[in-house]
Each structure stands twice: as structure tokens, then as C-alpha cells.
Design a protein around this motif. Structure first.
Motif, PDB file in Angstrom:
ATOM      1  N   THR A 103      16.790 -59.875  -8.767  1.00  0.00           N
ATOM      2  CA  THR A 103      17.111 -60.342 -10.213  1.00  0.00           C
ATOM      3  C   THR A 103      17.756 -61.694 -10.614  1.00  0.00           C
ATOM      4  O   THR A 103      17.434 -62.171 -11.342  1.00  0.00           O
ATOM      5  CB  THR A 103      17.390 -59.147 -11.166  1.00  0.00           C
ATOM      6  N   ASN A 104      18.931 -61.753 -10.269  1.00  0.00           N
ATOM      7  CA  ASN A 104      20.059 -62.447 -10.445  1.00  0.00           C
ATOM      8  C   ASN A 104      19.271 -63.849 -10.044  1.00  0.00           C
ATOM      9  O   ASN A 104      19.461 -64.749 -10.834  1.00  0.00           O
ATOM     10  CB  ASN A 104      21.300 -62.365 -10.243  1.00  0.00           C
TER      11      ASN A 104
ATOM     12  N   PHE B  13      16.936 -69.064 -11.179  1.00  0.00           N
ATOM     13  CA  PHE B  13      15.967 -70.114 -10.979  1.00  0.00           C
ATOM     14  C   PHE B  13      15.027 -70.335 -12.269  1.00  0.00           C
ATOM     15  O   PHE B  13      15.013 -71.503 -12.516  1.00  0.00           O
ATOM     16  CB  PHE B  13      14.928 -69.536 -10.026  1.00  0.00           C
ATOM     17  N   TYR B  14      14.723 -69.209 -12.955  1.00  0.00           N
ATOM     18  CA  TYR B  14      14.013 -69.324 -14.268  1.00  0.00           C
ATOM     19  C   TYR B  14      14.742 -70.305 -15.338  1.00  0.00           C
ATOM     20  O   TYR B  14      14.077 -71.193 -15.906  1.00  0.00           O
ATOM     21  CB  TYR B  14      13.635 -68.206 -14.754  1.00  0.00           C
TER      22      TYR B  14
ATOM     23  N   THR C 115      15.803 -59.359 -23.309  1.00  0.00           N
ATOM     24  CA  THR C 115      15.724 -58.440 -24.384  1.00  0.00           C
ATOM     25  C   THR C 115      15.046 -56.927 -24.287  1.00  0.00           C
ATOM     26  O   THR C 115      14.993 -56.298 -25.172  1.00  0.00           O
ATOM     27  CB  THR C 115      14.932 -59.125 -25.661  1.00  0.00           C
ATOM     28  N   GLY C 116      14.647 -56.811 -23.088  1.00  0.00           N
ATOM     29  CA  GLY C 116      13.961 -55.650 -22.979  1.00  0.00           C
ATOM     30  C   GLY C 116      14.793 -54.519 -21.861  1.00  0.00           C
ATOM     31  O   GLY C 116      15.862 -54.455 -22.442  1.00  0.00           O
ATOM     32  N   SER C 117      14.135 -54.155 -20.952  1.00  0.00           N
ATOM     33  CA  SER C 117      14.942 -52.811 -20.259  1.00  0.00           C
ATOM     34  C   SER C 117      16.319 -53.614 -19.568  1.00  0.00           C
ATOM     35  O   SER C 117      17.316 -52.893 -19.461  1.00  0.00           O
ATOM     36  CB  SER C 117      14.083 -52.537 -19.266  1.00  0.00           C
ATOM     37  N   LEU C 118      16.222 -54.862 -19.281  1.00  0.00           N
ATOM     38  CA  LEU C 118      17.572 -55.346 -18.743  1.00  0.00           C
ATOM     39  C   LEU C 118      18.575 -55.332 -19.825  1.00  0.00           C
ATOM     40  O   LEU C 118      19.772 -55.309 -19.234  1.00  0.00           O
ATOM     41  CB  LEU C 118      17.284 -56.775 -18.112  1.00  0.00           C
ATOM     42  N   ALA C 119      18.553 -55.653 -20.711  1.00  0.00           N
ATOM     43  CA  ALA C 119      19.330 -55.586 -21.938  1.00  0.00           C
ATOM     44  C   ALA C 119      19.939 -54.228 -22.110  1.00  0.00           C
ATOM     45  O   ALA C 119      21.106 -54.164 -22.433  1.00  0.00           O
ATOM     46  CB  ALA C 119      18.898 -56.375 -23.370  1.00  0.00           C
TER      47      ALA C 119
ATOM     48  N   THR D 138      22.873 -62.579 -22.267  1.00  0.00           N
ATOM     49  CA  THR D 138      22.767 -63.990 -22.145  1.00  0.00           C
ATOM     50  C   THR D 138      22.582 -64.586 -20.657  1.00  0.00           C
ATOM     51  O   THR D 138      23.451 -64.173 -19.782  1.00  0.00           O
ATOM     52  CB  THR D 138      23.979 -64.718 -22.805  1.00  0.00           C
ATOM     53  N   VAL D 139      21.383 -65.004 -20.323  1.00  0.00           N
ATOM     54  CA  VAL D 139      21.122 -65.485 -19.065  1.00  0.00           C
ATOM     55  C   VAL D 139      21.880 -67.097 -18.814  1.00  0.00           C
ATOM     56  O   VAL D 139      22.258 -67.372 -18.024  1.00  0.00           O
ATOM     57  CB  VAL D 139      19.860 -65.397 -18.727  1.00  0.00           C
TER      58      VAL D 139
END
Length: 263
Positions: A5-6, A11-12, A30-34, A128-129
Motif C-alpha cells: 500500500t505504501n 508511486f501515485y 479519506t476512506g477506510s485507510l483514514a 496525508t500522503v
């Protein structure tokens, strides 16, 4: 987040920086990751990309190519994004034009995820990515706006969903016999009541656990079943999918009534 995931998010974000340079304000989960509710290989990576300028048609084509590259490079990544400007944050659909969003492997201009729940999640939990910290975006969405939106969503969407799920003559009725529908229906409506009661956004797991504490005994089995489906652990609570569907709908109707009765 795990290493894969990281890598995907890194990359994105790097590719977005190449494409937009100083116009990129930041990239945020903003979704499940957050909210700490992410299951690798199952959950979407819901992202909000904030820019200084709206995305033009040429850049939209570049972004579509980027998403296609992500899907080729990381087939299980499930990246879903919305692209907004700083001025569009905290706004509702009556105040802004449709935004560019990538959803269900399609790029379009819509109001996908333009709502107070997204803005409040970004304000309170945004991961924050890259770029400006989420806490410095100046989100002005209030709890009152979010609760009003949730109640309207329950009345307009969830009430209809539960009613249509009863019928074997409807596609939704057939679908509602599946594990995916049980998870969606039970956890989704649980999150609605959590927000109305507590004035905060909860993960699906947290909302289910919350409702296990708050609900009568007759709803415990279906809540436990939704948790089992989400985690992939435990023993099935039902032999009959039809009984399971009935209990899901009964639970949903119970929660819908509580939400709509809330002052």
C-alpha cells in the motif's frame, strides 16, 4: 498500511507531482485507510487529490492514463480518486460544478463523494500522503451539516435499499442474499446511526461494535455475521441465507427508524 500500500500511494503521489508540480496541494486518504478500517486486497484506496486549479481536459486524459498504469502495475490496488480544488473543499453539490473522479474503473465528472461525510473525514482523519497536512486545508464542514446529510441519505437511499432488498423479483433482492450485501447493509446503516448519535465518523468495524453494545439481543446475530464477513474469521451464524436476509432487513429497519426519529 503494509509495504504494498505504501508503494502504491508513493508511486501515485510521485506521478501526480510530475503532472501538476506546484499546482498540487496534496494527496489524502479519506476512506477506510483514514479511519483505520482497511483490509488489504478487499478495501478500496479512497483518495482526495487537492489542486490549486481545476483539471482541464488534457490533464484529465493524463490522469486516466495514470489510473490505467496503476491498474497494470498494481492489479489489486483499487485506487479510487476525486480531484478537487481548495475552493471546492467543504462545498455541497449546489455550490460547485461536477468534479473529476475515477470510480469503478471509469473517469467522469460527477459529484462522487462530494458530501459532508467526505469533508469531515478529511478534516478529522485525513491521512496525508503528500503535500500540505490535512489539518491545514481549512475544512469548514460542521457536525450539524454532516448529521443533516446523513439523515437525508438514510431517508433517500437506505430506506429504499432495505425495501427493495426484500423482493426475490428484484436484482437487489437476489444480491441481498450474498455476503457482500450483508456486510454493506448492516455496516453501512450502522455507520449512519453512529454519526447521528455521536457527531463523528466511524469505521465500519467500529460502528458494528458500537451497535452490538446498543442493540437488542435479537439483532446480535446479524451484527456478528457482518463482523465475521468483514474479518474473514469466525463461524457462520446462519444456515439459511433467506433468514439472514430477513434479519438484516429487520435490523436495518430498526436503525432507520432510530435515525429518522432523531431530532
Amino acid at each position: 498500511m503494509n509495504e504494498t500500500t505504501n508503494e502504491v500511494l508513493g508511486f501515485y503521489a510521485d506521478e501526480l507531482l510530475k503532472a501538476f508540480g506546484d499546482d498540487l496541494v496534496g494527496v489524502y486518504a479519506t476512506g477506510s485507510l483514514a479511519v483505520g478500517d482497511y483490509y488489504e486486497g478487499k478495501s478500496d484506496k479512497d483518495l482526495t487529490v487537492v489542486l490549486k486549479q481545476p483539471v482541464g481536459s488534457d490533464k484529465a486524459k493524463e490522469l486516466l492514463a495514470l489510473h490505467r498504469l496503476l491498474e497494470k502495475k498494481y492489479p489489486k490496488a483499487k485506487v479510487e480518486s476525486q480531484y478537487v480544488t481548495l475552493g471546492e473543499l467543504s462545498r455541497d453539490t449546489a455550490e460547485i460544478e461536477p468534479i473529476l473522479a475515477y470510480h469503478d474503473r471509469k473517469m467522469s465528472r460527477s459529484y462522487f463523494n462530494v458530501n459532508p461525510v467526505t469533508w469531515l473525514t478529511l478534516r478529522d482523519y485525513g491521512l496525508t500522503v503528500a503535500g500540505l497536512p490535512a489539518a491545514e486545508l481549512g475544512i469548514t464542514t460542521t457536525v450539524e451539516e454532516t448529521v443533516a446529510y446523513v439523515k437525508a441519505n438514510v431517508e433517500g437511499y437506505w430506506q429504499s435499499w432495505a425495501a427493495r432488498a426484500k423482493s426475490n423479483r428484484r436484482l437487489l433482492g437476489i444480491y441481498s442474499l450474498s455476503d457482500a450485501a450483508i456486510e454493506w447493509g448492516v455496516s453501512g446503516i450502522s455507520r449512519m446511526l453512529y454519526t447521528v448519535n455521536e457527531g463523528r465518523i466511524a469505521s465500519k468495524d467500529a460502528a458494528l461494535e458500537y451497535m452490538m453494545e446498543k442493540s437488542p439481543q435479537k439483532h446480535q446475530a446479524i451484527l456478528g455475521e457482518a463482523l465475521r464477513i468483514r474479518s474473514g474469521q469466525g463461524v457462520k451464524a446462519y444456515r439459511s441465507r433467506f433468514q439472514r436476509r430477513r434479519e438484516m432487513i429487520g435490523y436495518m429497519e430498526y436503525v432507520i427508524a432510530l435515525v429518522l426519529a432523531k431530532a
